[in-house]
Design a protein around this motif. Structure first.
Motif, PDB file in Angstrom:
ATOM      1  N   PRO A  21       0.825  -1.232   0.000  1.00  0.00           N
ATOM      2  CA  PRO A  21       0.000   0.000   0.000  1.00  0.00           C
ATOM      3  C   PRO A  21       0.850   1.269   0.000  1.00  0.00           C
ATOM      4  CG  PRO A  21      -0.910  -1.610   1.516  1.00  0.00           C
ATOM      5  CD  PRO A  21       0.438  -2.146   1.106  1.00  0.00           C
ATOM      6  N   GLU A  22       1.892   1.300   0.820  1.00  0.00           N
ATOM      7  CA  GLU A  22       2.785   2.470   0.856  1.00  0.00           C
ATOM      8  C   GLU A  22       3.520   2.621  -0.470  1.00  0.00           C
ATOM      9  OE1 GLU A  22       6.309   4.280   3.768  1.00  0.00           O
ATOM     10  OE2 GLU A  22       5.874   2.126   3.782  1.00  0.00           O
ATOM     11  N   TYR A  23       3.935   1.496  -1.010  1.00  0.00           N
ATOM     12  CA  TYR A  23       4.651   1.510  -2.288  1.00  0.00           C
ATOM     13  C   TYR A  23       3.755   2.015  -3.415  1.00  0.00           C
ATOM     14  CZ  TYR A  23       6.840  -0.457  -6.486  1.00  0.00           C
ATOM     15  OH  TYR A  23       7.372  -0.636  -7.732  1.00  0.00           O
ATOM     16  N   LEU A  24       2.507   1.564  -3.473  1.00  0.00           N
ATOM     17  CA  LEU A  24       1.588   2.001  -4.523  1.00  0.00           C
ATOM     18  C   LEU A  24       1.318   3.499  -4.420  1.00  0.00           C
ATOM     19  CD1 LEU A  24      -0.323   1.389  -6.877  1.00  0.00           C
ATOM     20  CD2 LEU A  24      -2.098   0.862  -5.172  1.00  0.00           C
ATOM     21  N   ALA A  25       1.121   4.005  -3.205  1.00  0.00           N
ATOM     22  CA  ALA A  25       0.894   5.446  -3.036  1.00  0.00           C
ATOM     23  C   ALA A  25       2.085   6.240  -3.551  1.00  0.00           C
ATOM     24  CB  ALA A  25       0.627   5.759  -1.563  1.00  0.00           C
ATOM     25  N   HIS A  26       3.288   5.740  -3.267  1.00  0.00           N
ATOM     26  CA  HIS A  26       4.494   6.404  -3.780  1.00  0.00           C
ATOM     27  C   HIS A  26       4.556   6.349  -5.304  1.00  0.00           C
ATOM     28  CE1 HIS A  26       8.588   6.845  -5.126  1.00  0.00           C
ATOM     29  NE2 HIS A  26       8.687   5.548  -5.337  1.00  0.00           N
ATOM     30  N   LEU A  47      -3.400  -2.216  -6.036  1.00  0.00           N
ATOM     31  CA  LEU A  47      -2.773  -2.899  -4.911  1.00  0.00           C
ATOM     32  C   LEU A  47      -2.330  -4.311  -5.273  1.00  0.00           C
ATOM     33  CD1 LEU A  47      -1.927  -2.771  -1.979  1.00  0.00           C
ATOM     34  CD2 LEU A  47      -4.240  -3.506  -1.339  1.00  0.00           C
ATOM     35  N   ALA A  48      -3.122  -5.001  -6.099  1.00  0.00           N
ATOM     36  CA  ALA A  48      -2.760  -6.367  -6.472  1.00  0.00           C
ATOM     37  C   ALA A  48      -1.477  -6.398  -7.274  1.00  0.00           C
ATOM     38  CB  ALA A  48      -3.900  -7.014  -7.251  1.00  0.00           C
ATOM     39  N   SER A  49      -1.348  -5.509  -8.262  1.00  0.00           N
ATOM     40  CA  SER A  49      -0.137  -5.514  -9.091  1.00  0.00           C
ATOM     41  C   SER A  49       1.072  -5.001  -8.313  1.00  0.00           C
ATOM     42  CB  SER A  49      -0.355  -4.686 -10.359  1.00  0.00           C
ATOM     43  OG  SER A  49      -0.747  -3.357 -10.060  1.00  0.00           O
ATOM     44  N   ALA A  50       0.858  -4.047  -7.405  1.00  0.00           N
ATOM     45  CA  ALA A  50       1.970  -3.572  -6.577  1.00  0.00           C
ATOM     46  C   ALA A  50       2.473  -4.686  -5.669  1.00  0.00           C
ATOM     47  CB  ALA A  50       1.532  -2.369  -5.748  1.00  0.00           C
ATOM     48  N   THR A  51       1.544  -5.445  -5.081  1.00  0.00           N
ATOM     49  CA  THR A  51       1.930  -6.574  -4.232  1.00  0.00           C
ATOM     50  C   THR A  51       2.677  -7.625  -5.043  1.00  0.00           C
ATOM     51  OG1 THR A  51      -0.005  -6.200  -2.816  1.00  0.00           O
ATOM     52  CG2 THR A  51       1.085  -8.345  -2.661  1.00  0.00           C
ATOM     53  N   ALA A  52       2.178  -7.895  -6.259  1.00  0.00           N
ATOM     54  CA  ALA A  52       2.824  -8.889  -7.116  1.00  0.00           C
ATOM     55  C   ALA A  52       4.239  -8.461  -7.491  1.00  0.00           C
ATOM     56  CB  ALA A  52       1.983  -9.111  -8.369  1.00  0.00           C
ATOM     57  N   ALA A  62      15.306 -14.306  -2.804  1.00  0.00           N
ATOM     58  CA  ALA A  62      15.492 -15.563  -2.081  1.00  0.00           C
ATOM     59  C   ALA A  62      16.418 -16.519  -2.831  1.00  0.00           C
ATOM     60  CB  ALA A  62      14.143 -16.229  -1.839  1.00  0.00           C
ATOM     61  N   THR A  63      16.537 -16.332  -4.142  1.00  0.00           N
ATOM     62  CA  THR A  63      17.446 -17.162  -4.943  1.00  0.00           C
ATOM     63  C   THR A  63      18.705 -16.386  -5.336  1.00  0.00           C
ATOM     64  OG1 THR A  63      16.277 -16.559  -6.996  1.00  0.00           O
ATOM     65  CG2 THR A  63      15.531 -18.533  -5.833  1.00  0.00           C
ATOM     66  N   ASP A  64      19.005 -15.311  -4.565  1.00  0.00           N
ATOM     67  CA  ASP A  64      20.187 -14.476  -4.793  1.00  0.00           C
ATOM     68  C   ASP A  64      20.152 -13.811  -6.164  1.00  0.00           C
ATOM     69  OD1 ASP A  64      22.496 -13.266  -3.882  1.00  0.00           O
ATOM     70  OD2 ASP A  64      23.807 -14.813  -4.690  1.00  0.00           O
ATOM     71  N   GLY A  65      18.948 -13.348  -6.533  1.00  0.00           N
ATOM     72  CA  GLY A  65      18.802 -12.636  -7.801  1.00  0.00           C
ATOM     73  C   GLY A  65      18.501 -11.172  -7.571  1.00  0.00           C
ATOM     74  N   ALA A  66      17.643 -10.605  -8.398  1.00  0.00           N
ATOM     75  CA  ALA A  66      17.287  -9.187  -8.311  1.00  0.00           C
ATOM     76  C   ALA A  66      16.689  -8.867  -6.941  1.00  0.00           C
ATOM     77  CB  ALA A  66      16.301  -8.833  -9.420  1.00  0.00           C
ATOM     78  N   ARG A  67      16.820  -7.607  -6.531  1.00  0.00           N
ATOM     79  CA  ARG A  67      16.286  -7.177  -5.242  1.00  0.00           C
ATOM     80  C   ARG A  67      15.968  -5.699  -5.293  1.00  0.00           C
ATOM     81  NH1 ARG A  67      21.337  -9.801  -2.786  1.00  0.00           N
ATOM     82  NH2 ARG A  67      20.812 -11.062  -4.588  1.00  0.00           N
ATOM     83  N   ILE A  68      15.098  -5.243  -4.409  1.00  0.00           N
ATOM     84  CA  ILE A  68      14.604  -3.872  -4.450  1.00  0.00           C
ATOM     85  C   ILE A  68      14.654  -3.263  -3.047  1.00  0.00           C
ATOM     86  CG2 ILE A  68      12.182  -4.580  -4.121  1.00  0.00           C
ATOM     87  CD1 ILE A  68      11.384  -2.329  -6.051  1.00  0.00           C
ATOM     88  N   HIS A  69      15.020  -1.984  -2.985  1.00  0.00           N
ATOM     89  CA  HIS A  69      15.100  -1.241  -1.725  1.00  0.00           C
ATOM     90  C   HIS A  69      14.348   0.079  -1.892  1.00  0.00           C
ATOM     91  CE1 HIS A  69      18.614  -3.872  -1.896  1.00  0.00           C
ATOM     92  NE2 HIS A  69      18.637  -3.858  -0.578  1.00  0.00           N
ATOM     93  N   GLY A  70      13.807   0.576  -0.800  1.00  0.00           N
ATOM     94  CA  GLY A  70      13.119   1.856  -0.804  1.00  0.00           C
ATOM     95  C   GLY A  70      13.972   2.952  -0.208  1.00  0.00           C
ATOM     96  N   VAL A  78       9.972   7.897  -0.907  1.00  0.00           N
ATOM     97  CA  VAL A  78      10.052   8.847  -2.016  1.00  0.00           C
ATOM     98  C   VAL A  78      10.783   8.286  -3.235  1.00  0.00           C
ATOM     99  CG1 VAL A  78       9.928  10.877  -0.519  1.00  0.00           C
ATOM    100  CG2 VAL A  78      12.175   9.908  -1.118  1.00  0.00           C
ATOM    101  N   GLY A  79      11.272   7.042  -3.151  1.00  0.00           N
ATOM    102  CA  GLY A  79      11.998   6.496  -4.292  1.00  0.00           C
ATOM    103  C   GLY A  79      12.512   5.110  -3.989  1.00  0.00           C
ATOM    104  N   GLY A  80      13.313   4.604  -4.886  1.00  0.00           N
ATOM    105  CA  GLY A  80      13.860   3.281  -4.689  1.00  0.00           C
ATOM    106  C   GLY A  80      15.100   3.053  -5.527  1.00  0.00           C
ATOM    107  N   VAL A  81      15.838   2.033  -5.160  1.00  0.00           N
ATOM    108  CA  VAL A  81      17.028   1.620  -5.889  1.00  0.00           C
ATOM    109  C   VAL A  81      17.001   0.094  -5.917  1.00  0.00           C
ATOM    110  CG1 VAL A  81      18.463   1.661  -3.804  1.00  0.00           C
ATOM    111  CG2 VAL A  81      19.540   1.845  -6.047  1.00  0.00           C
ATOM    112  N   LEU A  82      17.438  -0.486  -7.010  1.00  0.00           N
ATOM    113  CA  LEU A  82      17.290  -1.924  -7.159  1.00  0.00           C
ATOM    114  C   LEU A  82      18.398  -2.512  -8.007  1.00  0.00           C
ATOM    115  CD1 LEU A  82      14.515  -2.715  -9.786  1.00  0.00           C
ATOM    116  CD2 LEU A  82      15.500  -0.453  -9.509  1.00  0.00           C
TER     117      LEU A  82
END
Length: 323
Positions: A21-26, A47-52, A62-70, A78-82
């Motif tokens: 929810p916080e991510y979608l609002a951002h 909300l469904a697509s943001a959660t997905a 979990a498999t040591d692949g891509a990851r996302i930070h806020g 206010v943003g993110g890096v991934l």
């Protein structure tokens, strides 16, 4: 969940599915500025697509692949890096970053990307970190330069976006090119100088209905600071009030609209408690209803004061505007 400070007011933390929810609002706040350059925002429209989206990153992490930070500023996302890709076996990963308008002009993207790149090299032993940007995305390309990346080349007509094809520039930095851990203090100083310049340049932005506040220039300068226009026959020297007042008026009375300015390249040298930065910048907007593009060069001096690093003087020379 770990928290990494990005200055006094900002933090970097992992983004997880429960924060959808916080991510979608951002993302809704960021959509207008992010979507012109990347389809990233279009992945989360409810909300469904943001959660997905966040769940997909959690699964890949979990498999040591891509990851996302806020990136949180004063408690607001206010943003993110991934890492859009992370391949430990090959030693290659790709970093990306975005911000909503409230997070721009404060050096957050640079500091957040540096934190992830430093982790990739010093903790995970990666060999190469890439950054990719559409060829017309001047702020994104300027970020790659600030991160010390080199342009490897252009993937012509590589990406489809909004029904058209775009060239994608590939930038990279190698492990042997990244500052060593014992240079952390210098990196911190440079990050702070990046932040000061980001605040100064971002103060002029009035795109997308944003109301500029040039008063923040007083926060990054010493009170006795001087700003010098050397664009005519003789230099014009301003104190802070004399510089701010007429530009605040032009940016709010309709004279300059959809205006933004950004660093294209910069070279910074630090000598103890003083520093110097030479910058090339770009700018664009509407002047009295007519679109223009331009740029020029700035030279900026910094001092370390009891309150921290501050600008002491800035001088600029405009290149001829492009109609």
């Amino acid at each position: 969940m770990f928290t990494l400070p990005l200055g006094d007011r900002a933090q970097l933390r992992p983004l997880e599915p429960w924060q959808a929810p916080e991510y979608l609002a951002h993302i809704d706040r960021a959509r207008a500025t992010v979507d012109p350059w990347t389809p990233w925002a279009s992945l989360s429209t409810d909300l469904a697509s943001a959660t997905a989206t966040l769940q997909d990153f959690a699964d890949r992490r979990a498999t040591d692949g891509a990851r996302i930070h806020g990136i949180w500023l004063d408690g607001t996302l206010v943003g993110g890096v991934l890492f859009t890709g992370f391949d430990a076996a090959s030693g290659v990963c790709e970093v990306g970053c975005w911000l909503e308008p409230a997070g721009e002009g404060q050096g957050l993207a640079t500091r957040a990307c540096r934190a992830l790149i430093d982790q990739a090299f010093t903790q995970r032993g990666m060999s190469r970190v890439e950054g990719r940007s559409a060829s017309g995305n001047a702020p994104g390309i300027a970020l790659a330069r600030r991160l010390g990346m080199r342009r490897d080349g252009v993937l012509r007509r590589h990406a489809v976006h909004r029904g058209g094809r775009r060239d994608i520039e590939v930038w990279s930095v190698l492990a042997e090119e990244w500052p060593a851990a014992n240079a952390a203090s210098e990196a911190a100083v440079r990050a702070e100088l990046d932040r000061l310049m980001g605040v100064f340049v971002g103060a002029f932005t009035n795109t997308g209905g944003r109301r500029p506040d040039l008063g923040v220039i007083r926060d990054v300068f010493v009170p006795e600071g001087r700003i010098i226009a050397n664009v005519g026959d003789e230099p014009v020297i301003y104190d802070l009030d004399g510089f701010i007042a007429p530009r605040q008026e032009m940016l709010t009375d309709g004279t300059l609209t959809e205006f933004s300015e950004w660093e294209v390249t910069e070279r910074t040298e630090v000598f103890g408690s003083v520093a110097h930065r030479f910058s090339e910048y770009g700018k664009s907007g509407y002047h009295n209803g007519a679109w223009f593009e331009g740029g020029g060069h700035k030279t900026t001096q910094f001092l370390r004061t009891p309150a921290g690093w501050r600008m002491s003087s800035l001088a600029w020379d405009d290149a001829p505007a492009k109609p």
